[in-house]
Design an enzyme around this catalytic site. Structure first.
Site, PDB file in Angstrom:
ATOM      1  CG  ASP A 193      17.547   1.257  -9.879  1.00  0.00           C
ATOM      2  OD1 ASP A 193      16.665   2.148  -9.881  1.00  0.00           O
ATOM      3  OD2 ASP A 193      18.447   1.186  -9.026  1.00  0.00           O
ATOM      4  CD  GLU A 246       2.312 -16.160  -2.155  1.00  0.00           C
ATOM      5  OE1 GLU A 246       2.592 -17.291  -2.602  1.00  0.00           O
ATOM      6  OE2 GLU A 246       3.159 -15.250  -1.999  1.00  0.00           O
ATOM      7  NE  ARG A 275       6.411 -14.972  -7.694  1.00  0.00           N
ATOM      8  CZ  ARG A 275       5.742 -16.090  -7.359  1.00  0.00           C
ATOM      9  NH1 ARG A 275       4.635 -15.997  -6.629  1.00  0.00           N
ATOM     10  NH2 ARG A 275       6.149 -17.262  -7.773  1.00  0.00           N
ATOM     11  CG  ASP A 332       2.589 -20.529  -1.272  1.00  0.00           C
ATOM     12  OD1 ASP A 332       3.168 -21.398  -0.606  1.00  0.00           O
ATOM     13  OD2 ASP A 332       3.140 -19.892  -2.172  1.00  0.00           O
ATOM     14  CG  HIS A 353       8.376 -20.336  -6.005  1.00  0.00           C
ATOM     15  ND1 HIS A 353       8.874 -20.981  -4.901  1.00  0.00           N
ATOM     16  CD2 HIS A 353       7.258 -19.689  -5.581  1.00  0.00           C
ATOM     17  CE1 HIS A 353       8.092 -20.750  -3.844  1.00  0.00           C
ATOM     18  NE2 HIS A 353       7.107 -19.958  -4.233  1.00  0.00           N
TER      19      HIS A 353
END
Length: 259
Positions: free
Chosen positions: A89, A153, A75, A179, A50
């Site tokens: 990575d 969520e 996230r 959410d 977000h």
């Protein structure tokens, strides 16, 4: 000089059930990342879902955060094996996977985080994760050091909580109040009593599954409430919100005139 692959102390502490205090970061600022890593938080989360943090920004944020002792959590924008591979990575060892609603989705996230034969993570030799190829033990320890947290969520996800928690390789369940409240018909009202009641009960359900439980708060009072309910990795606020609140308070103080 002998160089070893990094170990994930956050994962060990999480699985021991320690209370781990975190902060949510939404600004793509290595300066803020470095400074906040020194404050004393157990973990910092970099949000690429977000917030305006793209993948090219993640590695400098991780490098800056490495100055302090706070563990860096990333996230990804979605439960996508390419996004998961790239974050790993870059040196992230703990990922918070958003919007997981089924056991199959949780299993896919775990599979994307493991090298063959246990998963489908792509293999590259010269990444930050392997100390740029200088850590000979990277491929031997990488899978066990990865920590996968899945974010539930919606009420549909909570209905399947026990199935999701049972997936091997899921180390913790994180609840997204915003959410979740929207899915319950309380958009923008995460502190509504009906939502808070569900959050309180969910902490107990996660504990009964033997998994770590996490959640995002918006202030210290709410964070302490969640910790009292049994959530053991809690983000106390979003750094941008803290900055705005402090700035508004400062401006109000400056505008106060003596009578």
């Amino acid at each position: 000089m002998s160089i070893s692959a990094p170990r994930n102390d956050f994962k060990k502490r999480l699985l021991r059930g320690e209370a781990l205090h975190g902060l949510w970061l939404s600004m793509a600022s290595p300066v803020a990342s470095e400074a906040l890593s020194l404050v004393g938080f157990d973990w910092l989360l970099f949000d690429t879902e977000h917030a305006a943090i793209d993948l090219a920004s993640v590695q400098p944020l991780l490098q800056a955060a490495a100055v302090g002792n706070a563990h860096a959590v990333v996230r990804p924008a979605w439960n996508d094996k390419v996004l998961i591979k790239r974050a790993l990575d870059m040196g992230a060892q703990t990922l918070l996977i958003p919007f997981v609603e089924t056991a199959a989705e949780a299993a896919a996230a775990v599979e994307a985080s493991r090298y063959p034969p246990h998963g489908v993570r792509g293999v590259a030799g010269g990444t930050r994760a392997s100390r740029f190829g200088l850590a000979p033990d990277h491929f031997q320890v990488a899978d066990q050091e990865v920590c996968i947290l899945v974010q539930l969520e919606t009420m549909a996800a909570l209905d399947r909580l026990e199935e999701i928690a049972a997936i091997p390789g899921v180390d913790g369940i994180f609840i997204g109040p915003s959410d979740l409240s929207a899915s319950m018909g309380f958009l923008g009202q995460a502190t509504a009593p009906e939502v808070q009641d569900v959050l309180a009960k969910t902490a107990g359900r996660i504990y009964a599954c033997g998994k770590a439980s996490g959640i995002l708060a918006t202030n210290g009072e709410l964070a302490k409430r969640y910790l009292d309910w049994g959530y053991n990795f809690v983000a106390g606020a979003v750094e941008l919100g803290l900055m705005l609140k402090a700035s508004q308070g400062l401006l109000a103080d400056m505008r106060t005139t003596k009578s």
